[in-house]
Design a protein around this motif. Structure first.
Motif, PDB file in Angstrom:
ATOM      1  N   LYS B 115     -10.917  20.353 -14.935  1.00 57.80           N
ATOM      2  CA  LYS B 115     -10.914  21.456 -15.639  1.00 57.80           C
ATOM      3  C   LYS B 115     -10.399  20.914 -17.032  1.00 57.80           C
ATOM      4  O   LYS B 115      -9.120  20.283 -17.035  1.00 57.80           O
ATOM      5  CB  LYS B 115      -9.993  22.635 -15.282  1.00 57.80           C
ATOM      6  CG  LYS B 115     -10.515  23.305 -14.045  1.00 57.80           C
ATOM      7  CD  LYS B 115      -9.518  24.541 -14.015  1.00 57.80           C
ATOM      8  CE  LYS B 115      -9.793  25.093 -12.476  1.00 57.80           C
ATOM      9  NZ  LYS B 115      -9.243  24.610 -11.364  1.00 57.80           N
ATOM     10  N   GLN B 116     -11.166  20.942 -18.121  1.00 56.32           N
ATOM     11  CA  GLN B 116     -10.831  20.476 -19.492  1.00 56.32           C
ATOM     12  C   GLN B 116      -9.945  21.408 -20.008  1.00 56.32           C
ATOM     13  O   GLN B 116     -10.030  21.758 -21.350  1.00 56.32           O
ATOM     14  CB  GLN B 116     -11.834  20.006 -20.182  1.00 56.32           C
ATOM     15  CG  GLN B 116     -12.636  19.007 -19.610  1.00 56.32           C
ATOM     16  CD  GLN B 116     -14.240  18.716 -20.176  1.00 56.32           C
ATOM     17  OE1 GLN B 116     -14.086  18.555 -21.467  1.00 56.32           O
ATOM     18  NE2 GLN B 116     -14.904  18.248 -19.454  1.00 56.32           N
ATOM     19  N   PRO B 127      -8.321  25.477 -24.189  1.00 57.09           N
ATOM     20  CA  PRO B 127      -9.611  24.795 -24.333  1.00 57.09           C
ATOM     21  C   PRO B 127      -9.179  23.510 -24.921  1.00 57.09           C
ATOM     22  O   PRO B 127      -8.706  23.309 -25.894  1.00 57.09           O
ATOM     23  CB  PRO B 127     -10.568  25.490 -24.991  1.00 57.09           C
ATOM     24  CG  PRO B 127      -9.932  26.397 -26.035  1.00 57.09           C
ATOM     25  CD  PRO B 127      -8.696  26.761 -25.175  1.00 57.09           C
ATOM     26  N   TRP B 128      -9.299  22.346 -24.199  1.00 55.41           N
ATOM     27  CA  TRP B 128      -8.986  20.955 -24.783  1.00 55.41           C
ATOM     28  C   TRP B 128     -10.347  19.838 -24.557  1.00 55.41           C
ATOM     29  O   TRP B 128      -9.949  18.629 -24.616  1.00 55.41           O
ATOM     30  CB  TRP B 128      -7.894  20.381 -23.826  1.00 55.41           C
ATOM     31  CG  TRP B 128      -6.913  19.493 -24.822  1.00 55.41           C
ATOM     32  CD1 TRP B 128      -6.695  18.197 -25.067  1.00 55.41           C
ATOM     33  CD2 TRP B 128      -5.536  20.129 -25.625  1.00 55.41           C
ATOM     34  NE1 TRP B 128      -5.627  18.151 -25.780  1.00 55.41           N
ATOM     35  CE2 TRP B 128      -5.063  18.889 -26.109  1.00 55.41           C
ATOM     36  CE3 TRP B 128      -5.282  21.310 -26.212  1.00 55.41           C
ATOM     37  CZ2 TRP B 128      -4.019  19.210 -27.077  1.00 55.41           C
ATOM     38  CZ3 TRP B 128      -4.246  21.411 -26.944  1.00 55.41           C
ATOM     39  CH2 TRP B 128      -3.643  20.476 -27.313  1.00 55.41           C
ATOM     40  N   HIS B 129     -11.395  20.523 -24.349  1.00 50.29           N
ATOM     41  CA  HIS B 129     -12.667  19.399 -24.250  1.00 50.29           C
ATOM     42  C   HIS B 129     -12.853  18.482 -25.346  1.00 50.29           C
ATOM     43  O   HIS B 129     -13.467  17.443 -25.002  1.00 50.29           O
ATOM     44  CB  HIS B 129     -13.911  20.513 -24.029  1.00 50.29           C
ATOM     45  CG  HIS B 129     -14.179  21.232 -25.165  1.00 50.29           C
ATOM     46  ND1 HIS B 129     -13.539  22.775 -25.201  1.00 50.29           N
ATOM     47  CD2 HIS B 129     -14.413  21.281 -26.440  1.00 50.29           C
ATOM     48  CE1 HIS B 129     -13.817  23.638 -26.045  1.00 50.29           C
ATOM     49  NE2 HIS B 129     -14.309  22.457 -26.910  1.00 50.29           N
ATOM     50  N   TRP B 130     -12.218  18.965 -26.572  1.00 44.51           N
ATOM     51  CA  TRP B 130     -12.566  17.788 -27.723  1.00 44.51           C
ATOM     52  C   TRP B 130     -11.982  16.257 -27.343  1.00 44.51           C
ATOM     53  O   TRP B 130     -12.341  15.487 -27.898  1.00 44.51           O
ATOM     54  CB  TRP B 130     -12.177  18.531 -28.989  1.00 44.51           C
ATOM     55  CG  TRP B 130     -10.737  18.601 -29.261  1.00 44.51           C
ATOM     56  CD1 TRP B 130      -9.848  17.433 -29.363  1.00 44.51           C
ATOM     57  CD2 TRP B 130      -9.851  19.721 -29.215  1.00 44.51           C
ATOM     58  NE1 TRP B 130      -8.542  17.971 -29.433  1.00 44.51           N
ATOM     59  CE2 TRP B 130      -8.636  19.443 -29.144  1.00 44.51           C
ATOM     60  CE3 TRP B 130     -10.235  21.182 -28.607  1.00 44.51           C
ATOM     61  CZ2 TRP B 130      -7.775  20.154 -29.433  1.00 44.51           C
ATOM     62  CZ3 TRP B 130      -9.195  21.852 -28.653  1.00 44.51           C
ATOM     63  CH2 TRP B 130      -7.946  21.542 -28.921  1.00 44.51           C
ATOM     64  N   TYR B 132     -11.549  14.972 -24.552  1.00 41.77           N
ATOM     65  CA  TYR B 132     -12.179  14.188 -23.557  1.00 41.77           C
ATOM     66  C   TYR B 132     -13.522  13.730 -23.638  1.00 41.77           C
ATOM     67  O   TYR B 132     -14.558  14.568 -23.922  1.00 41.77           O
ATOM     68  CB  TYR B 132     -12.256  15.252 -22.309  1.00 41.77           C
ATOM     69  CG  TYR B 132     -12.787  14.857 -21.037  1.00 41.77           C
ATOM     70  CD1 TYR B 132     -11.981  13.595 -20.434  1.00 41.77           C
ATOM     71  CD2 TYR B 132     -13.828  15.141 -20.210  1.00 41.77           C
ATOM     72  CE1 TYR B 132     -12.364  13.060 -19.247  1.00 41.77           C
ATOM     73  CE2 TYR B 132     -14.161  14.487 -19.076  1.00 41.77           C
ATOM     74  CZ  TYR B 132     -13.584  13.435 -18.650  1.00 41.77           C
ATOM     75  OH  TYR B 132     -13.888  12.758 -17.401  1.00 41.77           O
ATOM     76  N   HIS B 133     -13.473  12.408 -23.447  1.00 41.06           N
ATOM     77  CA  HIS B 133     -14.942  11.693 -23.844  1.00 41.06           C
ATOM     78  C   HIS B 133     -15.200  11.200 -22.412  1.00 41.06           C
ATOM     79  O   HIS B 133     -16.039   9.853 -22.603  1.00 41.06           O
ATOM     80  CB  HIS B 133     -14.526  10.612 -24.972  1.00 41.06           C
ATOM     81  CG  HIS B 133     -13.875  11.367 -26.017  1.00 41.06           C
ATOM     82  ND1 HIS B 133     -14.296  12.293 -26.852  1.00 41.06           N
ATOM     83  CD2 HIS B 133     -12.437  10.943 -26.320  1.00 41.06           C
ATOM     84  CE1 HIS B 133     -13.424  12.585 -27.910  1.00 41.06           C
ATOM     85  NE2 HIS B 133     -12.340  11.945 -27.551  1.00 41.06           N
ATOM     86  N   GLN B 143      -8.229  14.545 -14.739  1.00 38.72           N
ATOM     87  CA  GLN B 143      -7.336  15.773 -14.257  1.00 38.72           C
ATOM     88  C   GLN B 143      -5.763  15.585 -14.263  1.00 38.72           C
ATOM     89  O   GLN B 143      -5.130  16.421 -14.706  1.00 38.72           O
ATOM     90  CB  GLN B 143      -7.806  16.254 -12.974  1.00 38.72           C
ATOM     91  CG  GLN B 143      -7.161  17.586 -12.479  1.00 38.72           C
ATOM     92  CD  GLN B 143      -7.824  18.685 -13.287  1.00 38.72           C
ATOM     93  OE1 GLN B 143      -9.062  19.041 -13.484  1.00 38.72           O
ATOM     94  NE2 GLN B 143      -6.974  19.471 -14.309  1.00 38.72           N
TER      95      GLN B 143
END
Ligand code: SF4
Ligand code: SF4
Ligand code: SF4
Lengths: 65, 199
Positions: B115-116, B127-130, B132-133, B143
């Motif tokens: 879960k990003q 939301p924190w997907h930016w 995560y690369h 995680q």
């Protein structure tokens, strides 16, 4: 009769803010349990009282035993 | 006497840490230093040198609340300074930490998807997907980073709130790390004294 810093040991969290604040280096925290004041060094300036986040220091007239 | 020592600048490390988490979440792992060091010092040396000298977070609050005046500098309410609240918060914190580890385990085991998100105050999912690369390792590594960073950000936020409302370093009164290290020191000292008496 000069006032000196008096610390309530029961509620002291041993964070060390008082130690950093004291210009006379009168405070130490032996064994990381609570802070103690060296009454010979303390001049009762009250800097530590202001900084203590737990508000457990007060300036008091110490009676000599 | 008032000369600044190298460790007086550790607030820069704490701030950089929080910023890095916005760019790559895997940097969150660096926060382990702030978890292991104080416990090690307490366990081995039996003192709170970490809180008293090296804690960058404490310094950051002193700086913002003290120098920059972002604090009302009022006493905390009595209940917040009570032993009950401090230990209660520690237990709550450790429980949430345990749940975070469990979720990490589930991702490692492959039963749960990564879960990003960064969860603020154990409630709000951002939301924190930016940040995560991808990772070269198992998604569980990521995680843990998300979970750990959530904890660090949450505690910083709580610390900032109590800094503004009360005294600059109010966080130190109920900081789980502070409570844990003090407890370790107490137990260590007591057992040392006891063993002395036995002789
Ligand atoms: S500032 Fe207050 S709580 Fe912290 S060590 Fe000193 S007396 Fe104890
Ligand atoms: S009252 Fe002043 S001199 Fe005395 S312990 Fe506090 S800061 Fe130090
Ligand atoms: S109580 Fe927590 S925030 Fe305060 S100095 Fe210690 S570890 Fe740092």
């Amino acid at each position: 009769m000069k006032k000196k810093a008096n610390i309530n040991r029961k509620l002291c969290v041993a964070c060390g803010c008082c130690m950093t604040a004291c210009k006379k280096e009168a405070i130490s925290i032996p064994h990381g349990i609570y802070a103690i004041v060296d009454l010979n060094k303390c001049v009762g300036c009250g800097m530590c009282v202001k900084k203590c986040p737990a508000s457990v220091i007060s300036l008091e007239v110490m009676s000599r035993e | 006497m008032n000369k600044k020592k190298w460790y007086d600048y550790l607030w820069i490390f704490s701030t950089t840490y929080l910023i890095l988490g916005f760019f790559n979440i895997l940097f969150a792992w660096l926060g382990m230093i702030c978890f292991i060091t104080p416990l090690m010092i307490a366990l081995i040396k039996g003192n709170k040198a970490y809180c008293n000298r090296y804690c960058g977070r404490g310094q950051l609050f002193s700086l913002l609340g003290g120098h920059f005046g972002l604090s009302r500098k009022k006493d905390m309410p009595g209940w917040m300074r009570s032993t009950g609240f401090r230990y209660g918060f520690l237990i709550f914190f450790l429980t949430m930490f345990g749940i975070m580890l469990w979720n990490t385990y589930l991702v490692f085991a492959g039963t749960q998807e990564l879960k990003q998100v960064v969860t603020l105050l154990w409630t709000f999912k951002l939301p924190w997907h930016w940040a995560y690369h991808g990772t070269l390792f198992s998604p569980g590594v990521a995680q843990f980073a998300f979970g750990f960073y959530s904890i660090m950000l949450t505690s910083t936020l709580l610390g900032l709130i109590t800094m503004v409302l009360f005294k600059p370093r109010s966080w130190c009164v109920y900081c789980p790390m502070g409570t844990m290290t003090q407890t370790i020191c107490k137990i260590k000292f007591r057992t040392k004294e006891d063993s002395k008496q036995c002789l």
